[in-house]
Motif scaffolding. Sequence first.
Motif, PDB file in Angstrom:
ATOM      1  N   VAL A  39       0.868  -1.303  -0.076  1.00  0.00           N
ATOM      2  CA  VAL A  39      -0.043  -0.078   0.055  1.00  0.00           C
ATOM      3  C   VAL A  39       0.768   1.298  -0.097  1.00  0.00           C
ATOM      4  CG1 VAL A  39      -1.543   1.374   1.423  1.00  0.00           C
ATOM      5  CG2 VAL A  39      -2.123  -1.026   1.046  1.00  0.00           C
ATOM      6  N   HIS A  43       0.890   4.094  -3.045  1.00  0.00           N
ATOM      7  CA  HIS A  43       0.515   5.340  -2.778  1.00  0.00           C
ATOM      8  C   HIS A  43       1.732   6.367  -2.322  1.00  0.00           C
ATOM      9  CE1 HIS A  43      -3.747   4.506  -2.412  1.00  0.00           C
ATOM     10  NE2 HIS A  43      -3.292   3.363  -2.015  1.00  0.00           N
ATOM     11  N   GLN A 169      -3.705  -6.499  -3.015  1.00  0.00           N
ATOM     12  CA  GLN A 169      -3.282  -5.319  -2.886  1.00  0.00           C
ATOM     13  C   GLN A 169      -3.159  -4.462  -3.937  1.00  0.00           C
ATOM     14  OE1 GLN A 169      -4.062  -4.025   0.002  1.00  0.00           O
ATOM     15  NE2 GLN A 169      -3.055  -4.910   1.567  1.00  0.00           N
ATOM     16  N   SER A 172      -6.885  -3.871  -5.150  1.00  0.00           N
ATOM     17  CA  SER A 172      -7.727  -3.022  -4.668  1.00  0.00           C
ATOM     18  C   SER A 172      -7.178  -1.599  -4.203  1.00  0.00           C
ATOM     19  CB  SER A 172      -7.620  -3.656  -3.135  1.00  0.00           C
ATOM     20  OG  SER A 172      -6.638  -3.555  -2.638  1.00  0.00           O
ATOM     21  N   HIS A 173      -5.898  -1.371  -4.463  1.00  0.00           N
ATOM     22  CA  HIS A 173      -5.348  -0.095  -4.411  1.00  0.00           C
ATOM     23  C   HIS A 173      -4.868   0.743  -5.634  1.00  0.00           C
ATOM     24  CE1 HIS A 173      -5.463  -1.187  -0.167  1.00  0.00           C
ATOM     25  NE2 HIS A 173      -5.831   0.012   0.090  1.00  0.00           N
TER      26      HIS A 173
END
Length: 174
Positions: A39, A43, A169, A172-173
Amino acid sequence: MKPSARTPRFAGVATPAQQAESVREGIYVAFTSLSVTIVLAQHHAPSAGSAALTVLVTALGTVIATLVADVIANLVVHDRLYDRTEFAHAVRSSIGSLVVIVLPLLLLGAAGLGLWEADSALVVSAIALVASLVVIVTLALRGTRLSPLPRVILVGAIGIAGLLVVALQTLSHG
């Protein structure tokens, strides 16, 4: 294959139940840290320092949660608290599970020193955490009576599970 004096079981002189706890906690910390690392990489963490702090706090939180869960579960199952020896083992195995984040923290430390980008350190950290899952299971199986094929299957399955976490992950991100 029967365990021998030359092939010590994982966690040395610990009982089989304690060995299982140590393995379980290492796997929990590795998977949790892997998820957070992915994550952070997706990001673009604001800095290597903040990414390292996030990984460390997440791992510590996981260790505290598993320790508390172990104490409560033992109370529910055995109707008693851990004795001193059992509690000492639970603390040692919990703290010992933090070894899986040493390499990610070193990689992020190198990024903090400007040796490379934090995002690159996070990607390599994710790879290292998947590898740590494979190593944990490989060490845990050492000295067991399990034949080679099931060992290979279990080690492969944990590697695939780690990659599945990466994929989930990312989906989803990403």
